[in-house]
Design an enzyme around this catalytic site. Structure first.
Site, PDB file in Angstrom:
ATOM      1  N   ASP A  54       0.846  -1.194   0.000  1.00  0.00           N
ATOM      2  CA  ASP A  54       0.000   0.000   0.000  1.00  0.00           C
ATOM      3  C   ASP A  54       0.879   1.240   0.000  1.00  0.00           C
ATOM      4  O   ASP A  54       1.833   1.338   0.782  1.00  0.00           O
ATOM      5  CB  ASP A  54      -0.908   0.012   1.234  1.00  0.00           C
ATOM      6  CG  ASP A  54      -1.715   1.292   1.296  1.00  0.00           C
ATOM      7  OD1 ASP A  54      -2.659   1.436   0.495  1.00  0.00           O
ATOM      8  OD2 ASP A  54      -1.378   2.168   2.119  1.00  0.00           O
ATOM      9  N   TYR A  59       3.083  10.141   0.606  1.00  0.00           N
ATOM     10  CA  TYR A  59       4.218   9.586   1.327  1.00  0.00           C
ATOM     11  C   TYR A  59       5.532   9.998   0.664  1.00  0.00           C
ATOM     12  O   TYR A  59       5.918   9.474  -0.382  1.00  0.00           O
ATOM     13  CB  TYR A  59       4.139   8.061   1.377  1.00  0.00           C
ATOM     14  CG  TYR A  59       2.881   7.506   2.007  1.00  0.00           C
ATOM     15  CD1 TYR A  59       2.088   8.260   2.871  1.00  0.00           C
ATOM     16  CD2 TYR A  59       2.470   6.200   1.730  1.00  0.00           C
ATOM     17  CE1 TYR A  59       0.942   7.739   3.438  1.00  0.00           C
ATOM     18  CE2 TYR A  59       1.321   5.668   2.296  1.00  0.00           C
ATOM     19  CZ  TYR A  59       0.558   6.450   3.145  1.00  0.00           C
ATOM     20  OH  TYR A  59      -0.586   5.930   3.696  1.00  0.00           O
ATOM     21  N   LYS A  85      -3.604   5.907  -3.345  1.00  0.00           N
ATOM     22  CA  LYS A  85      -4.627   6.825  -2.859  1.00  0.00           C
ATOM     23  C   LYS A  85      -4.771   8.011  -3.805  1.00  0.00           C
ATOM     24  O   LYS A  85      -3.859   8.313  -4.573  1.00  0.00           O
ATOM     25  CB  LYS A  85      -4.262   7.287  -1.444  1.00  0.00           C
ATOM     26  CG  LYS A  85      -4.100   6.075  -0.506  1.00  0.00           C
ATOM     27  CD  LYS A  85      -3.634   6.437   0.865  1.00  0.00           C
ATOM     28  CE  LYS A  85      -3.453   5.187   1.716  1.00  0.00           C
ATOM     29  NZ  LYS A  85      -2.255   4.398   1.315  1.00  0.00           N
ATOM     30  N   GLY A 238      -1.510   0.936  11.063  1.00  0.00           N
ATOM     31  CA  GLY A 238      -1.135   1.497  12.357  1.00  0.00           C
ATOM     32  C   GLY A 238      -1.501   0.612  13.519  1.00  0.00           C
ATOM     33  O   GLY A 238      -1.881   1.106  14.591  1.00  0.00           O
ATOM     34  N   PHE A 240       0.283  -0.839  15.498  1.00  0.00           N
ATOM     35  CA  PHE A 240       1.167  -0.595  16.636  1.00  0.00           C
ATOM     36  C   PHE A 240       0.961   0.784  17.252  1.00  0.00           C
ATOM     37  O   PHE A 240       1.776   1.233  18.064  1.00  0.00           O
ATOM     38  CB  PHE A 240       2.628  -0.753  16.217  1.00  0.00           C
ATOM     39  CG  PHE A 240       2.978  -2.120  15.690  1.00  0.00           C
ATOM     40  CD1 PHE A 240       2.555  -3.262  16.342  1.00  0.00           C
ATOM     41  CD2 PHE A 240       3.730  -2.254  14.532  1.00  0.00           C
ATOM     42  CE1 PHE A 240       2.882  -4.524  15.866  1.00  0.00           C
ATOM     43  CE2 PHE A 240       4.063  -3.517  14.044  1.00  0.00           C
ATOM     44  CZ  PHE A 240       3.631  -4.652  14.717  1.00  0.00           C
ATOM     45  N   SER A 242       1.384   3.770  16.006  1.00  0.00           N
ATOM     46  CA  SER A 242       2.550   4.580  15.641  1.00  0.00           C
ATOM     47  C   SER A 242       3.846   4.102  16.276  1.00  0.00           C
ATOM     48  O   SER A 242       4.858   4.804  16.226  1.00  0.00           O
ATOM     49  CB  SER A 242       2.346   6.062  15.963  1.00  0.00           C
ATOM     50  OG  SER A 242       1.240   6.572  15.271  1.00  0.00           O
ATOM     51  N   GLY A 243       3.842   2.928  16.919  1.00  0.00           N
ATOM     52  CA  GLY A 243       5.092   2.351  17.396  1.00  0.00           C
ATOM     53  C   GLY A 243       5.073   1.817  18.806  1.00  0.00           C
ATOM     54  O   GLY A 243       5.786   0.868  19.124  1.00  0.00           O
ATOM     55  N   ILE A 244       4.270   2.401  19.695  1.00  0.00           N
ATOM     56  CA  ILE A 244       4.337   2.059  21.111  1.00  0.00           C
ATOM     57  C   ILE A 244       4.029   0.590  21.385  1.00  0.00           C
ATOM     58  O   ILE A 244       4.617  -0.028  22.290  1.00  0.00           O
ATOM     59  CB  ILE A 244       3.390   2.980  21.930  1.00  0.00           C
ATOM     60  CG1 ILE A 244       3.526   2.733  23.426  1.00  0.00           C
ATOM     61  CG2 ILE A 244       1.944   2.802  21.485  1.00  0.00           C
ATOM     62  CD1 ILE A 244       4.849   3.087  23.993  1.00  0.00           C
ATOM     63  N   LEU A 245       3.138  -0.023  20.593  1.00  0.00           N
ATOM     64  CA  LEU A 245       2.805  -1.429  20.816  1.00  0.00           C
ATOM     65  C   LEU A 245       3.868  -2.372  20.256  1.00  0.00           C
ATOM     66  O   LEU A 245       3.860  -3.562  20.565  1.00  0.00           O
ATOM     67  CB  LEU A 245       1.436  -1.757  20.207  1.00  0.00           C
ATOM     68  CG  LEU A 245       0.232  -1.150  20.925  1.00  0.00           C
ATOM     69  CD1 LEU A 245      -1.055  -1.419  20.160  1.00  0.00           C
ATOM     70  CD2 LEU A 245       0.130  -1.688  22.356  1.00  0.00           C
ATOM     71  N   ALA A 246       4.769  -1.840  19.457  1.00  0.00           N
ATOM     72  CA  ALA A 246       5.878  -2.653  18.954  1.00  0.00           C
ATOM     73  C   ALA A 246       7.109  -2.519  19.833  1.00  0.00           C
ATOM     74  O   ALA A 246       7.803  -3.495  20.119  1.00  0.00           O
ATOM     75  CB  ALA A 246       6.219  -2.256  17.520  1.00  0.00           C
TER      76      ALA A 246
END
Length: 341
Positions: A54, A59, A85, A238, A240, A242-246
């Site tokens: 995607d 981007y 998109k 997303g 995660f 934006s990252g915290i869950l990773a």
């Protein structure tokens, strides 16, 4: 599940792999990404079985589409799913020497113009094909049409009218009817927008970014269920947050692309403790969680190195004990009406 397994999209005959690579980070959202490292990341994804990619004009202001195209253009077209998109037209700046690109690290030097008229959607679509060097994509999303980019209700309403009265929806419908694309979707960054889109038209797909995760899932009963009733599927980005869950609560951890609020930090601590008690990675649980919902057909993750790709593919294949999910429910960390694996 394995990454290349597929699920149907809404009421279409289109099927999409359950795991995909999102290319936002490869456009330089946090840091400039070198060309060699970007190419190695795409190669690692392909070699690991990823067959869904995607991307978007936004981007890196075209950078991610160029990179995605270079990674895929010589692959057999029937072997992968590619989505992009519409809604941003990239133009050369009038003041080339004084131009300061917005938002990205080392992007291409183009000005983004956020427009949803018939002509703008058609140009956005055709420009994407040129940047990709690939003459067909499988689906396109209406991109970033929400209050995060249009700061007043009046401005947001005006852009929604561009889609309706200005012909943006008509352009997308023509592309689908002509067989140019197989599905039409919308990217969702905030709660409430799925219902607004459904009030105006029927879509096949919603790309829900950061709103359906182990940290935040109220959108499920409020909107995702309704999307499913209307014949639309959901791709989750997303996962995660934006990252915290990773990463967990490490120095520099990100939530919503910024600092981690105390309430979120506390919830992450509770989630991490349960994951540790069961001997699993919280990242693995976060990546697998969304696919328990029948409305969700795929999860896309971002990565900027081959190691990150390999780690996420491994997370996706991790066997997570049922007791972990039961504990989340028992601790009130996941509501009773939200599906769990």
């Amino acid at each position: 599940m394995t990454p290349e397994m597929r699920r149907e999209v809404g009421r279409t005959s289109f099927e999409i792999p359950v795991l995909g690579l999102g290319t936002c980070p490869l456009g330089g959202v946090y840091a400039a990404i070198g060309e060699a490292e970007a190419r190695a990341t795409y190669e690692a994804a392909w070699n690991g079985g990823i067959r869904f990619f995607d991307t978007a004009p936004w981007y890196g202001l075209g950078q991610a589409e160029h990179r995605t195209g270079r990674a895929l253009y010589d692959r057999p077209r029937g072997d992968y799913v590619l989505t992009t998109k519409v809604g941003r037209v990239l133009r050369a700046p009038r003041d080339r020497t004084g131009f300061v690109p917005p938002a990205w690290q080392a992007p291409l030097a183009f000005e983004p113009h956020h427009i949803f008229t018939y002509d703008a959607v058609m140009r956005s679509y055709e420009d994407s094909l040129q940047r990709l060097g690939i003459n067909q994509v499988d689906a396109v999303y209406i991109h970033d049409l929400d209050s995060g980019y249009f700061k007043t209700p009046e401005a947001l309403d005006a852009k929604l009218r561009e889609l309706d009265q200005g012909g943006g929806y008509r352009a997308l419908d023509e592309l689908k009817r002509a067989g140019e694309i197989r599905a039409i979707g919308a990217g969702i960054n905030e709660r409430g927008m799925i219902r607004r889109f459904l009030a105006d038209t029927d879509l096949d797909l919603f790309l829900v970014a950061s709103r359906y995760t182990l940290l935040e899932h109220e959108i499920y009963r409020d909107e995702i269920v309704e999307a499913g009733r209307r014949g639309a599927s959901v791709v989750v980005g997303g996962a995660f947050s934006s990252g915290i869950l990773a990463t967990g609560l490490v120095e520099g951890a990100k939530y919503e692309y910024g600092a981690v609020p105390p309430a979120i930090a506390g919830k992450v601590q509770r989630l991490s403790a349960i994951a540790a008690a069961h001997g699993i990675s919280l990242a693995a649980a976060a990546l697998q969680f969304p696919l328990a919902a029948p409305e969700v057909c795929s999860v896309v993750f971002g990565a900027v190195t081959p190691a990150e790709v390999a780690q996420n593919i491994a997370h996706f294949g991790t066997d997570i004990p049922q007791g972990f999910w039961s504990d989340l429910r028992g601790e009130g960390l996941v509501a009773q009406d939200v599906p769990l694996p």
